[in-house]
Design an enzyme around this catalytic site. Structure first.
Site, short mmCIF file in Angstrom:
data_model
loop_
_atom_site.label_atom_id
_atom_site.label_comp_id
_atom_site.label_asym_id
_atom_site.label_seq_id
_atom_site.Cartn_x
_atom_site.Cartn_y
_atom_site.Cartn_z
N LYS A 13 126.98 77.31 72.13
CA LYS A 13 128.40 77.70 72.08
C LYS A 13 128.89 77.85 70.63
O LYS A 13 129.53 78.82 70.29
CB LYS A 13 129.28 76.64 72.78
CG LYS A 13 128.92 76.37 74.21
CD LYS A 13 129.84 75.32 74.82
CE LYS A 13 129.76 73.94 74.18
NZ LYS A 13 128.45 73.26 74.35
N ARG A 88 136.71 69.72 78.66
CA ARG A 88 135.44 69.11 79.05
C ARG A 88 135.57 68.29 80.33
O ARG A 88 134.60 67.66 80.75
CB ARG A 88 134.96 68.20 77.93
CG ARG A 88 133.83 68.81 77.09
CD ARG A 88 133.53 67.85 75.97
NE ARG A 88 132.19 67.89 75.50
CZ ARG A 88 131.81 68.47 74.35
NH1 ARG A 88 132.66 69.11 73.61
NH2 ARG A 88 130.57 68.39 73.96
N ARG A 127 118.55 70.32 66.10
CA ARG A 127 119.71 70.92 65.41
C ARG A 127 119.89 70.31 64.02
O ARG A 127 119.73 69.11 63.83
CB ARG A 127 120.97 70.68 66.25
CG ARG A 127 122.25 71.08 65.53
CD ARG A 127 123.46 71.21 66.45
NE ARG A 127 123.57 70.19 67.47
CZ ARG A 127 124.30 70.32 68.57
NH1 ARG A 127 124.99 71.43 68.79
NH2 ARG A 127 124.35 69.35 69.46
N ARG A 160 122.84 65.34 63.11
CA ARG A 160 123.99 64.61 63.66
C ARG A 160 123.55 63.29 64.28
O ARG A 160 122.55 63.23 64.98
CB ARG A 160 124.68 65.46 64.74
CG ARG A 160 125.64 66.48 64.20
CD ARG A 160 126.10 67.46 65.24
NE ARG A 160 126.53 66.88 66.51
CZ ARG A 160 127.06 67.59 67.49
NH1 ARG A 160 127.22 68.91 67.35
NH2 ARG A 160 127.42 67.03 68.62
N ARG A 171 124.86 62.41 76.69
CA ARG A 171 125.84 63.51 76.63
C ARG A 171 125.58 64.52 77.74
O ARG A 171 126.52 65.10 78.29
CB ARG A 171 125.78 64.17 75.25
CG ARG A 171 126.38 63.26 74.17
CD ARG A 171 125.99 63.68 72.77
NE ARG A 171 126.37 65.03 72.47
CZ ARG A 171 125.69 65.84 71.67
NH1 ARG A 171 124.59 65.42 71.06
NH2 ARG A 171 126.11 67.04 71.45
#
Ligand code: ADP
Ligand code: AMP
Length: 221
Positions: A13, A88, A127, A160, A171
């Protein structure tokens, strides 16, 4: 255009929102990015949200909703916005409806990035994010030209805290339980478009732009 980008963590996204924002000038609004900035700055907001983010849980709705309400009423959102990571859960979606209704505006489209759950862990664990400008990379799928260094600004790339495998799994559970039901919510409203996020970045962008053209044609009718 007022858009929501929906999809599990790691779906792509943010990557696509950055590209579309650059092309259209629409602001890319990501509560996750705003919260990470607040944590880095050590602000009151940062202190409120850190423990939830570290655990891979959603930040409480009252905090998130007020941050988004303030942000989407800024002058740069006059021509629209791309909301990436909001709403969310159902309460947030209903609050967004209320915000739009109060302003007499429509939400034009919700793009749902479809990616099989089994590849999402690798997406988040690999990531890397630039500490300077926030650009996103992936160690395998979208590496920078020089390891650990941002192509755009030369800043250092970081991993992160919530992209560790255990937190990513949590998550993803939060996504399945709380966010996935929004697909049905927006399908019923007739504004949901699916885009496969399980293809190379350029192919996702191509399909996304076709989907956005469809939304634009609908607005013009
Ligand atoms: P989200 O904002 O949905 O959490 P990101 O845009 O940050 O997802 O992407 C998650 C990771 O996957 C990043 O490392 C990014 O570089 C990588 N990525 C994004 N799109 C693709 C794609 N189409 N194929 C492979 N990797 C991708
Ligand atoms: P993201 O950058 O979208 O992956 O979000 C990172 C983290 O920020 C999430 O795991 C949550 O802790 C928090 N967060 C982001 N968006 C929301 C939201 N809409 N509601 C609650 N918490 C959020």
């Amino acid at each position: 255009m007022r858009l929501v980008f929906l999809g599990p963590p790691g779906a792509g996204k943010g990557t696509q929102a950055d590209l579309i924002s650059e092309k259209t000038g629409l602001p890319h609004i990501s509560p996750g990015d705003m919260f990470r900035k607040a944590v880095k700055e050590g602000s009151d907001l940062g202190r409120k949200v850190k423990e939830f983010m570290d655990k891979g849980q959603l930040v409480p709705d009252n905090v998130t909703i007020s941050v988004i309400r303030d942000r989407i009423t800024q002058p740069d959102c006059g021509d629209g916005f791309i909301l990436d990571g909001f709403p969310r859960n159902l309460r947030q979606a209903e609050e967004l409806d209320d915000m739009m209704a109060e302003a007499g505006l429509d939400l034009h489209g919700v793009v749902n990035f479809e990616v099989p759950l089994d590849i999402l862990i690798g997406r988040s664990v690999g990531r890397r994010v630039c500490r300077g400008c926030g650009a996103t990379y992936h160690v395998e799928h979208n590496p920078p030209r020089s390891e650990g260094v941002c192509d755009a600004c030369g800043g250092p790339l970081t991993h992160r805290d919530d992209d560790r495998e255990e937190t990513v799994k949590r998550r993803l559970t939060v996504y399945t339980e709380q966010t996935e039901p929004l697909i049905e919510f927006y399908l019923r409203k007739g504004i949901l478009v699916n885009v496969s996020g399980d293809q190379p970045v350029v192919a996702v962008t191509r399909d996304l732009e076709a989907a956005l053209d469809g939304i634009k044609r609908k607005i013009a009718r």
